[in-house]
Every structure is written in C-alpha cells, then in structure tokens.
Design an enzyme around this catalytic site. Structure first.
Site, short mmCIF file in Angstrom:
data_model
loop_
_atom_site.label_atom_id
_atom_site.label_comp_id
_atom_site.label_asym_id
_atom_site.label_seq_id
_atom_site.Cartn_x
_atom_site.Cartn_y
_atom_site.Cartn_z
N HIS A 1 -9.50 -1.33 2.79
CA HIS A 1 -10.09 -2.22 2.01
C HIS A 1 -11.54 -1.80 1.55
O HIS A 1 -12.30 -2.64 0.97
CB HIS A 1 -10.09 -3.93 2.26
CG HIS A 1 -8.62 -4.30 2.27
ND1 HIS A 1 -8.44 -5.19 1.39
CD2 HIS A 1 -7.59 -4.08 3.18
CE1 HIS A 1 -6.99 -5.44 1.56
NE2 HIS A 1 -6.61 -4.76 2.61
N ASP B 1 -11.97 0.71 -0.83
CA ASP B 1 -11.93 1.52 -1.89
C ASP B 1 -12.39 0.60 -2.99
O ASP B 1 -13.44 1.13 -3.80
CB ASP B 1 -10.56 1.92 -2.23
CG ASP B 1 -9.48 1.15 -2.42
OD1 ASP B 1 -9.57 -0.22 -1.97
OD2 ASP B 1 -8.37 1.33 -2.87
N SER C 1 16.62 2.04 -12.47
CA SER C 1 16.03 2.19 -11.17
C SER C 1 17.20 2.41 -10.06
O SER C 1 18.16 1.57 -9.94
CB SER C 1 15.32 1.00 -10.81
OG SER C 1 15.13 0.91 -9.13
N GLY D 1 8.36 -1.64 -2.36
CA GLY D 1 8.10 -2.57 -1.02
C GLY D 1 8.11 -1.69 0.48
O GLY D 1 8.06 -2.68 1.29
N GLY E 1 5.83 -0.19 1.66
CA GLY E 1 4.39 -0.52 2.20
C GLY E 1 3.60 1.06 2.35
O GLY E 1 2.74 1.09 2.88
N SER F 1 4.30 1.47 -5.47
CA SER F 1 3.89 1.13 -6.93
C SER F 1 3.06 2.10 -7.67
O SER F 1 3.23 2.52 -8.67
CB SER F 1 3.44 -0.28 -7.08
OG SER F 1 2.06 -0.25 -6.20
N GLU G 1 -1.78 -0.95 -13.02
CA GLU G 1 -1.55 -1.88 -12.20
C GLU G 1 -2.28 -3.22 -12.27
O GLU G 1 -1.99 -4.50 -12.03
CB GLU G 1 -1.78 -1.52 -10.66
CG GLU G 1 -0.75 -0.56 -10.02
CD GLU G 1 -0.41 -0.75 -8.48
OE1 GLU G 1 -0.58 -1.75 -8.00
OE2 GLU G 1 -0.09 0.47 -7.99
N ASP H 1 -4.66 4.36 -3.40
CA ASP H 1 -3.32 4.93 -3.43
C ASP H 1 -2.66 5.85 -4.60
O ASP H 1 -2.12 6.64 -4.36
CB ASP H 1 -2.33 3.57 -3.71
CG ASP H 1 -2.67 2.47 -2.72
OD1 ASP H 1 -3.37 2.70 -1.73
OD2 ASP H 1 -2.32 1.29 -2.91
C1 GLA Z 1 -3.80 -1.85 -1.28
C2 GLA Z 1 -4.39 -1.39 -2.55
C3 GLA Z 1 -5.47 -0.23 -2.19
C4 GLA Z 1 -6.25 -0.64 -0.90
C5 GLA Z 1 -5.48 -0.92 0.07
C6 GLA Z 1 -6.37 -1.67 1.39
O1 GLA Z 1 -2.83 -0.76 -0.97
O2 GLA Z 1 -3.60 -0.98 -3.39
O3 GLA Z 1 -6.34 0.01 -3.35
O4 GLA Z 1 -7.38 -1.61 -1.50
O5 GLA Z 1 -4.47 -2.06 -0.27
O6 GLA Z 1 -6.96 -0.47 1.97
#
Ligand code: GLA
Length: 386
Positions: A34, A36, A67, A121, A123, A127, A159, A171
């Site tokens: 968290h 970024d 898809s 989904g 993880g 996306s 997004e 990401d």
């Molecule tokens: C998600 C968000 C990222 C980042 C992470 C936590 O994956 O898409 O931008 O903030 O949570 O590190």
C-alpha cells in the site's frame, strides 16, 4: 507465451485469424504494501502466469470480447464514454478503449479473445494484466507505439475511471516492466525504476491462495487511501513542504501524532514503517541475506494486521500455520487486503512439506480447491505479430 494456441482459439471462436497476440503477466509484490499510492518505493516482480489476448480489427464500430475463463461474450460500442454495469469484467476493457481513443488512436472496432493462465480474481493482479494486454493489442492494431510507462498509466487510469478502483501504479507497472530473475524497485513518485536480482538461492517462493476475497475489500481500499491523505493534510498543516507520506519519516510522524486521530495515525504508521522496510529489503536482497528478508515480511504482515487493519480471520489463520512450520523464512499477505494470496519464502528443502501442511490444515478443511504453487520472477508484457 503460446501465441499460436491463442490465435487458434481466436479463430475457433470468431471464424478468422487475429492480427495480433499480446500477453501481460500478473505480479507478486515482495514488499511495499500500500505504499504505491503514497508516492513510495515498492518491490514487486512479474510472474510467469499471464493474460493472453488475441485480437483482430474490424470496422463494425463495436468491440466484441470473449473471455475463455468466464466463457462469456460481451459487446459494446467503440464510442465508450462511461462504464457499463458496476462490477462487470468488461469495464476494464471499456476503460482501455476509452483511454486509447482519448489519446487519439483510431479504433474502428475489434474482436478480442481473452485467455491465459491468470484467472480473474486470482490475487496476482489479473485486472492489471487484462488492461495491459488488451491495451497493447489494440494499440498494435491501431499502429500506435506506446512506451511501457505510458501503457502502465493508461491501464491504471482505466481501472480508476471504469472499474472504480483508486489503485496505485504498482500492478500495471510490474506487468509492463517485469524481468526474468529480477524484482523491480519502482519509485512511485517519479515512476523511475531499477532492477534488483531476485533468484533466492536455496529458497522457494510460494504463493498460497487464501481462497477468500471479502466483499468489503474495495471500499476498504478507498478508505485507506482517504486516511493516508488525511494524515498528509494534518502533517502538511505545520510543514507545507510535505506532499505525501513519502516526505515523512517516523520521527516526524510521531511528532505530529497529536494532530490526527488514532486510526489515521496507525494507517500512516504502517505506510512510513513499510517504506523503511522496503529500503531495508533492497539492502538485504543485494547482500543475499534471505533470513533478514523473511523477517521483514513477517513485520509487514504484523503491520498490515494491526496498523492498516486489512487482514482477516482466514489470512491470520494461515499466517499462524506458517509461523509454526519449519523452514519458513517469512510470509505476508499481498494485494488490496481481506483475502487474496499470501507470499512465503521457504527453505527449498522444506517447501513441499510446508505446502502439504497448508493443504491439510487450511485448504482441505475449508473446501478450498486452489493449492499453493511456486513462482519465480518473469518477463513483462509483450506483443507478437501473427
Ligand atoms: C492493489 C492495488 C495496488 C497496491 C496494492 C497494495 O493490488 O491495485 O496498486 O496498492 O493493492 O500494495
């Protein structure tokens, strides 16, 4: 990437050959949770699992998407200016089409087949991989050259604006810039990056699906973004040069404790301490001190649970199990929170046994079919002309 298989699948579905195949990987964030969207540095790596897109242009004025994972087809006008129904998977692609058109790319219509081994989904940021792969394919069909950094930004904007997720850039950036056997140290303030070798000798990198994703995850993410901004505003009231938590160290944060409520303080403390852990992690990774790296992951997990409060019962249980297993150097949850995946660094000789213990004590009793699997840092997104 097997572009040939994707092209064949496209042909079976749409009855013609595609003009391009593009693939974009998922990511695992080693450390920098968290951070970024707070302008800090993060240390993710791209994985081998990727979203593969085959696409052909047409002049129908429509985008037709299929898809494979969902076995669903959806169609919308290229003239997209707003998201479709909330939560719908095609919104990511709508956002990408809108972004490309805003950039002046002529998109007269396209058919797009979406497959690969990065299911929605999972993880690992499917996306972002979907946005990047469709963005690259459509840009290629439109004859546009888009640099990876701009592509990452376009995917992030998609997004934000079309999926309502106020995510950071990590990401999308990791998906565009992945490199085999390296983690990517991304400076999320100026978007520079450098590669840090990451082939941990004698250590397995295990991804453990928790099998849960709690519904509150997205709303909670946004709330965390708001809390961080609140902390910045409180600190900046006395120190106007502070523009993000990147500009704040622990001493300054502690000095400003009285200027914010306890929850805001703890959210900020997670971010500031996590930024310190990223710096420490880069150092120990460069020196090959994997035990210390593992300890930093445990610390991140504690901070996510206690200060950022985005863990959940299932993740806490799994972490508890991992702490009891021999050979685990460190582990932490990855991603937005409230489920998703756990990353663990495990002595190679112990990895199979740890995996079995998790399946027996975590996955089977909960009837979760997903299983732990090994990952290693892999290359970023690419396009293949077909
Ligand atoms: C998600 C968000 C990222 C980042 C992470 C936590 O994956 O898409 O931008 O903030 O949570 O590190």
């Amino acid at each position: 990437m097997d572009a040939g298989l994707a092209a064949d699948a496209f042909e079976r579905h749409f009855g013609r050959r595609p003009g391009v195949v593009a693939a974009a990987p998922g990511r695992v964030n080693l450390i920098g949770a968290h951070v970024d969207y707070n302008g800090g540095r993060v240390l993710p790596f791209a994985v081998a699992q990727r979203t593969i897109v085959a696409a052909a242009r047409d002049d129908s004025g429509r985008i037709r998407l299929y898809s494979q994972a969902l076995d669903r087809e959806i169609e919308f006008s290229v003239d997209v200016s707003a998201p479709g129904p909330s939560g719908s998977w095609d919104n990511y692609v709508r956002g990408v089409v809108a972004g490309l058109r805003e950039r002046g790319q002529a998109i007269g219509g396209a058919r797009i087949w979406i497959g690969g081994d990065l299911p929605p989904g999972c993880g690992m940021s499917s996306s972002a991989a979907l946005c990047v792969s469709t963005g690259m394919a459509l840009a290629h069909l439109a004859g546009a050259e888009i640099e990876p950094r701009e592509m990452a930004q376009l995917a992030q904007t998609a997004e934000h604006a079309y999926a309502g997720m106020p995510c950071g850039i990590m990401d999308q950036f990791a998906s565009c810039f992945g490199r085999e056997d390296h983690a990517i140290l991304i400076d999320c303030r100026d978007l520079s990056h450098e590669y840090v070798p990451f082939v941990p000798a004698g250590v397995s990198i295990l991804v453990i699906p928790s099998g849960v994703k709690h519904a509150l995850a997205d709303g909670a993410y946004e709330k965390r973004v708001v809390s961080c901004n609140k902390a910045v505003a409180a600190i900046a009231a006395g120190s106007p040069e502070v523009r993000s938590l990147r500009d704040v160290d622990m001493e300054r944060l502690n000095a400003c404790r009285g200027a914010m409520d306890d929850e805001t303080f703890r959210r900020a403390r997670h971010i500031v301490s996590e930024m310190e852990r990223v710096t420490a992690a880069v150092d120990v990774l460069r020196r090959g001190e994997l035990k210390t790296l593992g300890r930093l992951l445990w610390e991140t997990q504690d901070s996510l649970r206690d200060d950022y409060e985005i863990s959940c019962e299932e993740i806490d249980d799994m972490i508890g199990l991992l702490r009891k297993c021999d050979g685990v150097l460190g582990a932490r949850m990855v991603g937005g929170g409230f489920g998703g995946i756990v990353l663990a660094l495990i002595d190679e000789g112990a990895a199979d046994s740890v995996s079995r213990q998790l399946v027996d004590s975590y996955h089977r009793p909960r009837h979760i079919e997903e299983r732990p699997f090994r990952v290693r840092p892999a290359a970023g997104a690419s396009v293949v002309r077909v």
